[in-house]
Design a protein around this motif. Structure first.
Motif, PDB file in Angstrom:
ATOM      1  N   GLY A 219     -35.871  11.053  22.156  1.00  0.00           N
ATOM      2  CA  GLY A 219     -35.008  10.542  23.200  1.00  0.00           C
ATOM      3  C   GLY A 219     -33.652  11.220  23.189  1.00  0.00           C
ATOM      4  O   GLY A 219     -33.099  11.563  24.244  1.00  0.00           O
ATOM      5  N   ILE A 220     -33.098  11.435  22.000  1.00  0.00           N
ATOM      6  CA  ILE A 220     -31.822  12.155  21.876  1.00  0.00           C
ATOM      7  C   ILE A 220     -31.964  13.577  22.385  1.00  0.00           C
ATOM      8  O   ILE A 220     -31.105  14.093  23.112  1.00  0.00           O
ATOM      9  CB  ILE A 220     -31.350  12.145  20.411  1.00  0.00           C
ATOM     10  N   LEU A 221     -33.072  14.226  22.033  1.00  0.00           N
ATOM     11  CA  LEU A 221     -33.331  15.580  22.495  1.00  0.00           C
ATOM     12  C   LEU A 221     -33.447  15.629  24.014  1.00  0.00           C
ATOM     13  O   LEU A 221     -32.850  16.476  24.682  1.00  0.00           O
ATOM     14  CB  LEU A 221     -34.626  16.106  21.859  1.00  0.00           C
ATOM     15  N   GLY A 222     -34.202  14.678  24.577  1.00  0.00           N
ATOM     16  CA  GLY A 222     -34.380  14.660  26.023  1.00  0.00           C
ATOM     17  C   GLY A 222     -33.099  14.351  26.766  1.00  0.00           C
ATOM     18  O   GLY A 222     -32.905  14.796  27.901  1.00  0.00           O
ATOM     19  N   ALA A 223     -32.193  13.591  26.131  1.00  0.00           N
ATOM     20  CA  ALA A 223     -30.937  13.229  26.783  1.00  0.00           C
ATOM     21  C   ALA A 223     -29.870  14.305  26.640  1.00  0.00           C
ATOM     22  O   ALA A 223     -28.848  14.257  27.322  1.00  0.00           O
ATOM     23  CB  ALA A 223     -30.407  11.924  26.178  1.00  0.00           C
TER      24      ALA A 223
END
Length: 443
Positions: A219-223
């Motif tokens: 999720g951090i990567l996608g954000a």
């Protein structure tokens, strides 16, 4: 009587501000660096928007400092991709959206345009939710009223009509400085453990071994990497005057690339520090070893004051969140114009573009807060990042392909190691985002 503009104007319309920031060749190096500084700041705003806040706060409160290395690696990947975007715009004099329209079939180009527009709407949804929450926390208004208040930022866009691009960059710099000052003041109040922070910077597969930890890491990567930023950056770097015909040996372009790379790297490192500060703040304030404590963004505000020992911590949190959402208003407007003009050859007044994007984001935001209640913000913010993650590969693929073409880029095409690294990032990010979406839908 107020007369609304009927045509696209500076500073939000890319074609109106192209080549408007002059960089004299006889300026000393330090002056040139300052004149090239700015586009990277506009791009960095997307790396510290409310969506990043939601994932970082949840990650820090649930897993402490363990996911800090994910923030670092994701930001380094973003620097690589934004440098590709910057180089494409400087060398060719055209942004990524224009290239997609010219290089692909109409059907494929329209598909890429639709994905790009969806990413802007998803990002604007995060801005609406973040600002609405900030209004709710700071002014005491209800969340639906906070959502409605976010529509007023169109007035700010109107107020900047005809201003110079450097003025817009200065405003964004001020908002970023506000975010940084608020967050680092809170860190001082909360006093995180330096040794634990350093331990969190060390990459480890064990730290993401749990399913929830891996999900949040992705999720951090996608954000982190915003799809529309890749379009935006390739356009705004053209605000600096680039005379392609003066130096046939490419010396002028090489200097422009070097100085713009400094702007990009420094700006995104600043965004990295801010994103890292959010996670560290959440870890220091809310993490309980073995407790599996999960904190959402709205809860963080209320609990910061007793943890930090002062009500100022909560107020600073709200102000930083408001600045985060508001700064994205400007970059979202420019990105919308870049994508619409590049893909469709369509230019409309900037306030209309802003109103369309904000209108499409207001509907889902209002429905969410009315049906899901006060705790809708955190869930919807994370959901907007899932939508963004779907769009990213569709912006990365043409960017990597185009910058790797020597017939288009000449001597400034990707080196072999840049090509390998870029495609590696494409595979990793695409796979990670696909896994995240699968888990979100069927997990």
């Amino acid at each position: 009587m107020l007369k609304l503009p009927t045509n696209a104007t500076a500073p939000f319309c890319p074609s109106e501000v192209s080549g408007t920031v002059n960089v004299p060749e006889n300026d000393p190096l330090w002056k040139k660096i300052l004149r090239y500084a700015g586009p990277g700041l506009l791009v960095s705003v997307g790396y510290m928007d409310p969506g990043n806040w939601a994932t970082a706060i949840q990650g820090g409160s649930q897993f402490g400092y363990d996911l800090l290395f994910v923030v670092v690696l994701s930001s380094l990947a973003a620097i690589v991709l934004q440098c590709l975007s910057m180089r494409l715009g400087i060398v060719t004099g055209k942004d990524l959206a224009v290239h997609c329209r010219e290089q692909y079939s109409p059907v494929h180009a329209k598909g890429l345009w639709a994905f790009a527009e969806l990413s802007i709407i998803a990002c604007d949804l995060a801005e609406v939710l973040g600002c609405a929450l900030a209004f709710h926390l700071l002014l005491g208004v209800s969340l639906p009223v906070g959502v409605a208040l976010t529509a007023l930022d169109t007035i700010i866009v109107l107020g900047l009509k005809g201003k110079g691009f450097r003025q817009l960059e200065a405003i964004v710099l001020g908002l970023i400085a506000t975010i940084a000052i608020c967050l680092f003041t809170e860190l001082f109040l909360v006093a995180p453990d330096p040794r634990a922070v350093l331990a969190g910077l060390v990459p480890s597969l064990d730290k993401v071994g749990q399913r929830d930890a891996l999900y949040l890491a992705i999720g951090i990567l996608g954000a982190t990497v915003m799809p529309h930023n890749l379009y935006l950056h390739s356009s705004v770097v053209q605000t600096r005057v680039l005379r392609h015909d003066l130096n046939q040996d490419g010396a002028h372009l090489a200097e422009a690339i070097r100085l713009s790379r400094v702007d990009t790297v420094v700006s995104l490192l600043l965004a990295l520090f801010i994103n890292g500060a959010i996670l560290v703040l959440a870890a220091a304030a809310f993490y309980k070893p073995g407790g599996g404590n999960v904190m959402e963004i709205d809860q963080a505000y209320y609990l910061l004051a007793p943890v930090a020992g002062t009500a100022a911590a909560a107020i600073l949190f709200g102000l930083a969140l408001l600045a985060s959402g508001q700064s994205s208003t400007f970059t979202g407007t420019i990105a919308g114009q870049v994508i619409m003009e590049g893909f469709l050859k369509l230019r409309i007044p900037c306030w209309q573009r802003r109103l369309i994007t904000r209108g499409l984001a207001l509907g889902p935001a209002m429905i969410g807060v009315l049906t899901l209640g006060d705790h809708a913000i955190g869930k919807m913010l994370v959901g907007s990042q899932v939508v963004l993650s779907l769009q990213l590969p569709f912006a990365m693929y043409p960017l990597i392909r185009l910058t790797g073409r020597n017939d288009l880029m000449g001597q400034f095409g990707n080196k072999w190691w840049t090509t390998v690294l870029s495609w590696f990032l494409f595979v990793v990010i695409s796979s990670a985002n696909a896994w995240m979406v699968w888990q979100a839908l069927f997990g």
